[in-house]
Scaffold this motif. Structure first.
Motif, short mmCIF file in Angstrom:
data_model
loop_
_atom_site.label_atom_id
_atom_site.label_comp_id
_atom_site.label_asym_id
_atom_site.label_seq_id
_atom_site.Cartn_x
_atom_site.Cartn_y
_atom_site.Cartn_z
N ARG A 2 0.97 -1.16 0.06
CA ARG A 2 -0.25 -0.22 0.05
C ARG A 2 0.96 1.37 -0.23
N TYR A 3 0.32 2.43 -0.61
CA TYR A 3 1.37 4.32 -0.58
C TYR A 3 -0.05 4.44 1.05
N LYS A 4 2.05 4.84 1.79
CA LYS A 4 1.80 4.91 3.44
C LYS A 4 1.94 6.95 3.40
N ALA A 5 0.97 7.89 3.53
CA ALA A 5 1.19 8.79 3.92
C ALA A 5 0.84 9.15 5.40
N ARG A 6 1.22 9.74 5.74
CA ARG A 6 1.57 10.24 6.46
C ARG A 6 1.53 12.47 7.00
N LEU A 7 0.33 12.77 7.96
CA LEU A 7 0.87 14.03 7.93
C LEU A 7 1.56 14.15 9.46
N VAL A 8 1.93 15.06 9.76
CA VAL A 8 3.59 14.86 11.23
C VAL A 8 3.79 16.61 11.52
N ALA A 9 3.47 16.81 12.43
CA ALA A 9 4.33 18.23 12.61
C ALA A 9 6.09 18.61 11.99
N ASN A 10 6.47 19.60 11.81
CA ASN A 10 7.59 19.85 10.58
C ASN A 10 8.41 20.47 12.11
N GLY A 11 9.22 19.75 13.26
CA GLY A 11 9.90 20.38 13.83
C GLY A 11 11.02 21.54 13.74
N ASN A 12 11.42 21.56 11.89
CA ASN A 12 12.44 21.97 12.20
C ASN A 12 11.94 23.50 12.13
N SER A 13 10.25 24.16 12.35
CA SER A 13 10.58 25.43 12.47
C SER A 13 10.57 25.85 13.99
N GLN A 14 10.74 24.66 15.25
CA GLN A 14 11.04 25.42 16.29
C GLN A 14 12.23 26.46 16.82
N LEU A 15 12.02 26.69 17.91
CA LEU A 15 13.50 27.49 17.91
C LEU A 15 13.93 26.79 19.50
N PRO A 16 14.59 26.51 19.39
CA PRO A 16 15.50 25.73 20.81
C PRO A 16 15.21 27.14 21.99
N GLY A 17 14.79 26.71 22.92
CA GLY A 17 14.90 27.61 23.40
C GLY A 17 13.66 28.49 24.19
N VAL A 18 12.94 29.09 23.17
CA VAL A 18 11.66 29.24 22.67
C VAL A 18 10.20 28.43 23.05
N ASP A 19 10.82 27.81 22.29
CA ASP A 19 9.37 26.87 22.37
C ASP A 19 9.41 25.47 21.82
N CYS A 20 10.94 25.30 22.71
CA CYS A 20 10.81 23.88 22.90
C CYS A 20 12.23 23.69 23.63
N ASP A 21 12.27 22.75 24.46
CA ASP A 21 13.90 22.43 25.33
C ASP A 21 14.43 21.10 25.11
#
Length: 533
Positions: free
Chosen positions: A467-486
Motif C-alpha cells: 500500500r501507499y502510506k501518507a502521514r501528516l506530521v508536525a515540522n519540528g524544524n520550524s521550532q526555535l530551541p529555548g523559545v518554544d522547545c527545550d
C-alpha cells in the motif's frame, strides 16, 4: 770508453766510473747526492684499474701476492661507485620494548587485485605491539582509513580505557595527511612514519599482512570458493590468528595477552563448509522447512553466532543454532556465482523445500543444477578472451514496467497522483475522526509550527508493494530551541520491556491482544505553541 749508467726514460747520465774487471766500482760522488725512489700503485689506482671492484676482492689479490698496496690507500670514497653501484643499507631488528597494550600500534593498508562481492578493494590493519592482537577494517576507498582509525581509537578508549601512545605506519597518503596529523596532535598521539619507499621500517605490519594473505588464500582454495569472498575469509583469518600462539610474543596467545583470559576453541568450524541454520523463527507456517543448505562464512563480530550464506537465495543468515558438515564444500560442485550485486539481499530468508537425499557416499547433500553441455572450442588460431579464460559477469536487466508511483516531492504533486491522493485522504479523515486537533485563532507574536506530509511505500514479506502510506506530521524544524522547545523525545519500546510483559502474562495466564496504531500525530504542546495545518 768509460762505462756509464743513464736513466731509461730521460737518458740523463747518472754515474760514470772506471772498471778493472766484470764489475763496476762505485765511488761516492763529491757532488750533491741523488735520491732514487720507486712508488708502487695505490689501492685507489688498483680499484680503478680493476673496474671499480670491491675492497674484499682487492684484499684477496693482495694477500695472494698478485698486487701490492697499502691498507691506508682504501679510505677514499669513490664517487663513480656511489653513483653506479649504490645499494640500500642493511636493516636491523627493532629494539623497541613496550610494557602495556596500545603503547605502540602498527598499521598498514593492503590493496586486493580482486574486488569483493560487496565492492571492497582494500583492508586496513591495526596491530598492537604488546599483545600482537590485530584488528582489520575492509575499505572501499583509501580515504576511509581515517574514519576507521577514529573507530579503532574509540574502541581502545571506551573498552580498554587506554590511549594510543604511538602509531607506526608507512609514508603513504592515507596516513600522511592533514586530518591524521591534526587529530593525532590533538590527542597527543605520536606519529612514526617510515621513510619513502622503505617498507622494511614498517616490518611488523608488513609481516602481518603477509600472514593474513597466506591464510586467506588457503581458506579460499580449500573451500573452492571464488576470490570475491576474500573479505569473509579475511575476517575468519583474523579471528583465528588472534587465537593462535605468536612467535613475536614468545608463543603466547594474543587474545590471552590482551584480555588476560584463556580463549575457547570449541566454536571454530571449517570455513566454506556446508551448514544448516535453524529457520524456525522465520517459517511461514508450521509445515515449512526448519533449515536450508548454507555455506559457512565465518563469525560475526557483534553477535555470538555464525554467518551462513543461503546456497539458493544468496542471502546471509545469522544464527547460533547451526549444524555443520565440516567435510562437505558446496562451492566445489556449484555453478559459477551470480553477479556481486545479487549476492547479498537485506531481506528475511525465505524457506526452501528440503533437498533430495543422496547416497551416503555422495559428496554433497544438495543436488547441483544440471549445466548445459559446453560448446566446442573454436578452431581458429585467433587468441580470444574465451581461450584466455577471461570472463565477465552477465548483468541481466529487468525490463518489466512497474506501476509503482514514485515518492512525490510535495503534497501538490501527491494530490494529482491517483495512488497517493487516496492515501492522503485516508490519513486526513482518520485524524479528523479522532479529533486530533481543533482550530483556534492564530495568536500574535507566536512562532507557528506548520505541518508536513511524509510519503512511504509499504512492502510485504515477499517484497511486493502492499500500500501507499501518507502521514501528516508536525515540522519540528520550524521550532526555535529555548523559545518554544527545550527537549525532544522519541518514545520507543525496548525489547526487554516486551519480554517482561510477556513473562508476566505467561506466569499469570493472562490473555494477550496485539494492538496496531494505524496513524498518530505526535506533538508536544507547551505554552504559547500552536499548530497551523
Amino acid at each position: 770508453m768509460l762505462p756509464q749508467s743513464q736513466d731509461l726514460w730521460t737518458r740523463t747520465k747518472l754515474l760514470r766510473c772506471n772498471s778493472d774487471g766484470p764489475l763496476y766500482t762505485i765511488t761516492p760522488p763529491v757532488s750533491p747526492a741523488y735520491a732514487f725512489s720507486i712508488q708502487a700503485p695505490t689501492g685507489d689506482l688498483w680499484h680503478r684499474r680493476l673496474g671499480h671492484t670491491g675492497i674484499s676482492t682487492l684484499q684477496s689479490l693482495a694477500s695472494s701476492g698478485f698486487i701490492y698496496f697499502s691498507k691506508t690507500d682504501l679510505t677514499n670514497l669513490c664517487h663513480a661507485c656511489q653513483l653506479g653501484k649504490h645499494v640500500c643499507l642493511p636493516f636491523f631488528n627493532s629494539n623497541s620494548i613496550v610494557s602495556t597494550p596500545f603503547e605502540l600500534i602498527h598499521s598498514d593498508l593492503w590493496k586486493s587485485p580482486v574486488s569483493s562481492i560487496s565492492g571492497v578493494k582494500y583492508y586496513l590493519i591495526f596491530l598492537d605491539d604488546f599483545s600482537h592482537y590485530v584488528w582489520v577494517y575492509p575499505l572501499k576507498q583509501k580515504s576511509d582509513a581515517f574514519s576507521r582509525f577514529l573507530h579503532f581509537s574509540a574502541i581502545v578508549r571506551t573498552q580498554f580505557h587506554h590511549g594510543i601512545s604511538f602509531l607506526q605506519c608507512d609514508n603513504s597518503g592515507e596516513f600522511n595527511n592533514r586530518h591524521f596529523r591534526d587529530h593525532l596532535a590533538s590527542t597527543g598521539t605520536g606519529f612514526r612514519f617510515s621513510c619513502p619507499h622503505t617498507s622494511q621500517q614498517n616490518g611488523k605490519a608488513e609481516r602481518m599482512l603477509r600472514t593474513i594473505n597466506n591464510l586467506i588464500r588457503s581458506l579460499l582454495i580449500h573451500a573452492h570458493m571464488p576470490l570475491g569472498y576474500w573479505v569473509e575469509a579475511l575476517h575468519t583469518a583474523t579471528h583465528i590468528l588472534n587465537l593462535l600462539p605468536s612467535a613475536a610474543i614468545n608463543n603466547e596467545v594474543p587474545f590471552t595477552r590482551l584480555f588476560n583470559k584463556t580463549p575457547r576453541y570449541d566454536h571454530l568450524r571449517v570455513f566454506g563448509s556446508l551448514c544448516y541454520p535453524n529457520l524456525l523463527a522465520t517459517s511461514v507456517h508450521k509445515l515449512a522447512p526448519r533449515s536450508t543448505a548454507c555455506v559457512f562464512l565465518g563469525y560475526p563480530s557483534d553477535q555470538r553466532g555464525f554467518r551462513c550464506l543461503d546456497i539458493h537465495s544468496k542471502r546471509i543468515i545469522l544464527s547460533r543454532h547451526v549444524v555443520f558438515g565440516d567435510n562437505v564444500f558446496p562451492f566445489a560442485h556449484s555453478p559459477a556465482p551470480r553477479p556481486p550485486e545479487e549476492i547479498f539481499v537485506p531481506m528475511t530468508p525465505i524457506p526452501r523445500l528440503p533437498p533430495l537425499p543422496l547416497s551416503p557416499s555422495s559428496p554433497l547433500v544438495v543436488t547441483p543444477p544440471v549445466e548445459p553441455p559446453p560448446a566446442p572450442a573454436p578452431s581458429h588460431p585467433m587468441q580470444t578472451r574465451d581461450k584466455s579464460g577471461i570472463t565477465k559477469p552477465v548483468h541481466r536487466l529487468c525490463l518489466h514496467t512497474s506501476t509503482v508511483s514514485p515518492l512525490p516531492l510535495n503534497h501538490i504533486q501527491a494530490a494529482r497522483d491517483p495512488n497517493w491522493n487516496p492515501a492522503m485522504g485516508e490519513e486526513y479523515s482518520t485524524l479528523i475522526k479522532m479529533g486530533t486537533w481543533c482550530l483556534v485563532p492564530r495568536p500574535k507574536n507566536t512562532n507557528i509550527i506548520r505541518s508536513m506530509w511524509l510519503y512511504k511505500h509499504k512492502f510485504d514479506s515477499n517484497g511486493r508493494l502492499s500500500r501507499y502510506k501518507a502521514r501528516l506530521v508536525a515540522n519540528g524544524n520550524s521550532q526555535l530551541p529555548g523559545v518554544d522547545c527545550d527537549e525532544t523525545f522519541s518514545p520507543v519500546v525496548k525489547p526487554a520491556t516486551i519480554r517482561a510483559v510477556l513473562h508476566v502474562a505467561t506466569a499469570y495466564d493472562w490473555p494477550l491482544r496485539q494492538l496496531d496504531v494505524k496513524n498518530a500525530f505526535l506533538v508536544r504542546c507547551s505554552a504559547g505553541v500552536s499548530f497551523y495545518a
